[in-house]
Scaffold this active site. Structure first.
Site, mmCIF file in Angstrom:
data_model
loop_
_atom_site.group_PDB
_atom_site.id
_atom_site.type_symbol
_atom_site.label_atom_id
_atom_site.label_comp_id
_atom_site.label_asym_id
_atom_site.label_seq_id
_atom_site.Cartn_x
_atom_site.Cartn_y
_atom_site.Cartn_z
ATOM 1 N N ASP A 51 0.840 -1.202 0.000
ATOM 2 C CA ASP A 51 0.000 0.000 0.000
ATOM 3 C C ASP A 51 0.877 1.256 0.000
ATOM 4 O OD1 ASP A 51 0.898 -0.214 2.566
ATOM 5 O OD2 ASP A 51 -1.074 -0.077 3.524
ATOM 6 N N SER A 52 2.204 1.066 0.005
ATOM 7 C CA SER A 52 3.130 2.183 -0.224
ATOM 8 C C SER A 52 2.918 2.752 -1.630
ATOM 9 C CB SER A 52 4.586 1.740 -0.038
ATOM 10 O OG SER A 52 4.832 0.552 -0.763
ATOM 11 N N ASP A 64 -1.044 -6.100 -0.253
ATOM 12 C CA ASP A 64 -1.518 -5.479 0.990
ATOM 13 C C ASP A 64 -3.026 -5.271 0.966
ATOM 14 O OD1 ASP A 64 0.507 -5.042 2.846
ATOM 15 O OD2 ASP A 64 1.207 -3.212 1.875
ATOM 16 N N LYS A 85 -1.340 -9.467 2.650
ATOM 17 C CA LYS A 85 -0.662 -9.027 3.881
ATOM 18 C C LYS A 85 -1.579 -8.032 4.582
ATOM 19 C CE LYS A 85 3.113 -6.083 3.866
ATOM 20 N NZ LYS A 85 2.653 -4.928 4.645
ATOM 21 N N GLU A 97 -1.792 -5.513 8.436
ATOM 22 C CA GLU A 97 -1.032 -4.977 9.570
ATOM 23 C C GLU A 97 -1.751 -5.271 10.885
ATOM 24 O OE1 GLU A 97 -0.256 -0.804 8.961
ATOM 25 O OE2 GLU A 97 0.732 -1.155 7.027
ATOM 26 N N GLU A 103 8.785 -4.282 10.775
ATOM 27 C CA GLU A 103 9.256 -2.992 10.253
ATOM 28 C C GLU A 103 9.825 -2.123 11.371
ATOM 29 O OE1 GLU A 103 6.543 -1.086 7.570
ATOM 30 O OE2 GLU A 103 7.751 0.747 7.472
#
Ligand code: KIV
Length: 271
Positions: free
Chosen positions: A51-52, A90, A120, A122, A189
Site C-alpha cells: 500500500d506504499s 496489501d 498481507k 497490519e 518494520e
C-alpha cells in the site's frame, strides 16, 4: 541467487524451505507490469504490491488513502508480468479493520480479481479474528508488526518501534499469535536488530525485515527507495543501489535539448 535448485514458482513452502536451509529471502515492492517484469526476471523471491503505492505511485503523504480497487489495479498489473516470484498484496486501510467478514470479502476480491498468491495485513491481536477467517478460506496471510504505517495517526511518528521492553514483549506475543493463527510469514518494520533476531529465532515461519536488522530471514525494501527514484527519504536502514532520480532527470534533459535543437529525430529515426 537461489540455492533452491528446483524453484519454478516461489510459494509459501519455498519460503519455509529457505528459512530452514538458511537461505535469505529477497522481497521488493512492485506496482506495475514493466517494473515487476524486470524484478521477476532478476530472480526476486517475493514481490509485495504494497500500500506504499499510495505514497510512491499516487503521491499521498500516508498509505491511508489508497482503495481496494486501486490495490486490485496495481496487483493485476504485477501478476501479468511475473513467471517465478510469489506475489503478496496489501489489504489497504479500511478494508479489514471493521470486522472479519469485511476482511474476508476484501481478501477474496484480491485473490479472485488479481490472481495474487497471498495477502498481507497490519496488526496483531486486534486483527486475529480476521486473519483466522481469511486463512480458513484458503488465502495465505502474511502479518506485519512493528511500525505499521496504516496506524500512523495513532502513533504520530515513523520512529523506531518496540525499543522499550513492554512494547517488545507485546510484539513477540503478537508474532506468536499470528504464527498460531496460521500466517505463513511476518514482516517486521523498523525495530531494534536484537528484537528482530529474537523473533526470527522463536518463530518458525519466515520473518522478513525492513529496518529490522540482519538476523531476520529476509529483507524487503520499497523498490522506489532501493532504486533511488525517491530522493527525500533516507532512513538509516535504506541502501540505495542506483540514483535513478538523477539518471532519469539527466536523460530527460538530454531529450529536451535534442528536441529543441532539432537533433532528434535524425534521418535514421524517421520514415
Ligand atoms: O507497503 C509497503 O511497501 C510495505 C513494506 C514497507 C513492507 O508494507
Amino acid at each position: 541467487m537461489s540455492q533452491h535448485k528446483e524453484i519454478k514458482r516461489v510459494t509459501a513452502h519455498t519460503l519455509q524451505w529457505m528459512k530452514q536451509n538458511n537461505e535469505k529471502i529477497s522481497m521488493l515492492t512492485a506496482y506495475d507490469f514493466s517494473m515487476a517484469s524486470i524484478l521477476d526476471d532478476a530472480g526476486i523471491d517475493v514481490l509485495l504490491v504494497g500500500d506504499s503505492a499510495s505514497n510512491v505511485m499516487a503521491g499521498h503523504e500516508t498509505t491511508l488513502p489508497i482503495t481496494l480497487d486501486q490495490m486490485i489495479y496495481h496487483a493485476s498489473s504485477v501478476i501479468r508480468a511475473i513467471h517465478r516470484c510469489m506475489v503478496v498484496v496489501d489489504l489497504p486501510f479500511g478494508s479489514y479493520q471493521g470486522n472479519s467478514k469485511e476482511a474476508l470479502n476484501s481478501a477474496i476480491r484480491i485473490m479472485k480479481e488479481t490472481g495474487a498468491h497471498a495477502i498481507k495485513l497490519e496488526g496483531g491481536e486486534e486483527v486475529l479474528e480476521s486473519v483466522k477467517r481469511i486463512i480458513s478460506a484458503g488465502v495465505p496471510v502474511m502479518g506485519h508488526l512493528g511500525l505499521t504505517p496504516q496506524s500512523i495517526n495513532k502513533f504520530g511518528t515513523y520512529s523506531v518501534r518496540a525499543k522499550e521492553d513492554a512494547e517488545a514483549e507485546e510484539l513477540v506475543k503478537n508474532a506468536h499469535l499470528l504464527q498460531e493463527a496460521g500466517c505463513f510469514s511476518i514482516v517486521l518494520e523498523k525495530i531494534p536488530a536484537n528484537l528482530g533476531k529474537r523473533v526470527a529465532e522463536e518463530i518458525k515461519i519466515p520473518i522478513i525485515g525492513i529496518g529490522a536488522g540482519k538476523y531476520v530471514d529476509g529483507q524487503v525494501l520499497v523498490m522506489h527507495d532501493m532504486l533511488g527514484i525517491t530522493k527525500d527519504f533516507s532512513p538509516r536502514f535504506l541502501r540505495r543501489y542506483l540514483n535513478l532520480y538523477q539518471e532519469i532527470k539527466v536523460a530527460t534533459q538530454h531529450f529536451i535539448s535534442d528536441v529543441k535543437t532539432e537533433d532528434f529525430p535524425n534521418d535514421q529515426e524517421q520514415y
